[in-house]
Design a protein around this motif. Sequence first.
Motif, mmCIF file in Angstrom:
data_model
loop_
_atom_site.group_PDB
_atom_site.id
_atom_site.type_symbol
_atom_site.label_atom_id
_atom_site.label_comp_id
_atom_site.label_asym_id
_atom_site.label_seq_id
_atom_site.Cartn_x
_atom_site.Cartn_y
_atom_site.Cartn_z
ATOM 1 N N VAL A 83 -43.970 -24.027 -30.196
ATOM 2 C CA VAL A 83 -43.826 -24.966 -31.293
ATOM 3 C C VAL A 83 -42.688 -25.921 -30.953
ATOM 4 O O VAL A 83 -41.577 -25.504 -30.650
ATOM 5 C CB VAL A 83 -43.535 -24.221 -32.616
ATOM 6 C CG1 VAL A 83 -43.394 -25.201 -33.758
ATOM 7 C CG2 VAL A 83 -44.625 -23.211 -32.896
ATOM 8 N N VAL A 84 -42.982 -27.210 -30.976
ATOM 9 C CA VAL A 84 -41.971 -28.220 -30.666
ATOM 10 C C VAL A 84 -41.930 -29.244 -31.802
ATOM 11 O O VAL A 84 -42.849 -29.349 -32.599
ATOM 12 C CB VAL A 84 -42.274 -28.939 -29.331
ATOM 13 C CG1 VAL A 84 -42.166 -27.987 -28.169
ATOM 14 C CG2 VAL A 84 -43.638 -29.588 -29.354
ATOM 15 N N GLY A 85 -40.859 -29.980 -31.834
ATOM 16 C CA GLY A 85 -40.727 -31.039 -32.818
ATOM 17 C C GLY A 85 -40.216 -30.540 -34.159
ATOM 18 O O GLY A 85 -39.691 -29.430 -34.284
ATOM 19 N N PRO A 86 -40.380 -31.358 -35.191
ATOM 20 C CA PRO A 86 -39.838 -31.023 -36.509
ATOM 21 C C PRO A 86 -40.445 -29.759 -37.124
ATOM 22 O O PRO A 86 -39.794 -29.077 -37.909
ATOM 23 C CB PRO A 86 -40.187 -32.236 -37.364
ATOM 24 C CG PRO A 86 -40.617 -33.300 -36.444
ATOM 25 C CD PRO A 86 -40.979 -32.674 -35.153
ATOM 26 N N GLN A 87 -41.698 -29.439 -36.788
ATOM 27 C CA GLN A 87 -42.320 -28.258 -37.387
ATOM 28 C C GLN A 87 -41.713 -26.959 -36.879
ATOM 29 O O GLN A 87 -41.951 -25.906 -37.436
ATOM 30 C CB GLN A 87 -43.834 -28.271 -37.172
ATOM 31 C CG GLN A 87 -44.293 -28.096 -35.756
ATOM 32 C CD GLN A 87 -44.501 -29.414 -35.043
ATOM 33 O OE1 GLN A 87 -43.893 -30.418 -35.384
ATOM 34 N NE2 GLN A 87 -45.341 -29.412 -34.037
ATOM 35 N N ARG A 88 -40.890 -27.027 -35.846
ATOM 36 C CA ARG A 88 -40.273 -25.830 -35.287
ATOM 37 C C ARG A 88 -39.431 -25.106 -36.330
ATOM 38 O O ARG A 88 -39.453 -23.889 -36.424
ATOM 39 C CB ARG A 88 -39.417 -26.181 -34.075
ATOM 40 C CG ARG A 88 -38.814 -24.971 -33.391
ATOM 41 C CD ARG A 88 -38.111 -25.390 -32.099
ATOM 42 N NE ARG A 88 -37.747 -24.238 -31.341
ATOM 43 C CZ ARG A 88 -36.583 -23.587 -31.490
ATOM 44 N NH1 ARG A 88 -35.704 -24.007 -32.365
ATOM 45 N NH2 ARG A 88 -36.316 -22.530 -30.757
ATOM 46 N N GLN A 89 -38.689 -25.850 -37.146
ATOM 47 C CA GLN A 89 -37.816 -25.202 -38.124
ATOM 48 C C GLN A 89 -38.604 -24.518 -39.231
ATOM 49 O O GLN A 89 -38.081 -23.660 -39.924
ATOM 50 C CB GLN A 89 -36.822 -26.205 -38.703
ATOM 51 C CG GLN A 89 -37.440 -27.313 -39.516
ATOM 52 C CD GLN A 89 -36.387 -28.263 -40.056
ATOM 53 O OE1 GLN A 89 -35.231 -27.897 -40.153
ATOM 54 N NE2 GLN A 89 -36.795 -29.474 -40.371
#
Length: 106
Positions: A83-89
């Motif tokens: 998972v990369v980018g903003p959805q990682r959090q």
Amino acid sequence: MQKGQVHGFKRERIELEPCSICTGKAVVMGLFYELVCTECSGSGWVVLGSRLVLSLDDLVTQLSFKLQQAEREIAALKGPTKVVGPQRQYKISNRLGAGGTNYTGD
């Protein structure tokens, strides 16, 4: 001879293709009901290029090899997606919220 070059201890991989008569279904339609395909002995598979039918012992082994290869390919496709980018959090818990829950800052 080197360590990995022992002959006779490894089964040969024979390339298979679907039977051209039953199109890999192992049965053909008779007048009123389905009949076992006589070209492939009801297996749906023949040797690639020569269209020879394998003995049942060899066929079971070769189909097992094909199944293992397919399972490896499926496992590789289902592998962990990073998972990369903003959805990682949102996907990976950071345990910074109340009671150790995920805190996203929203």
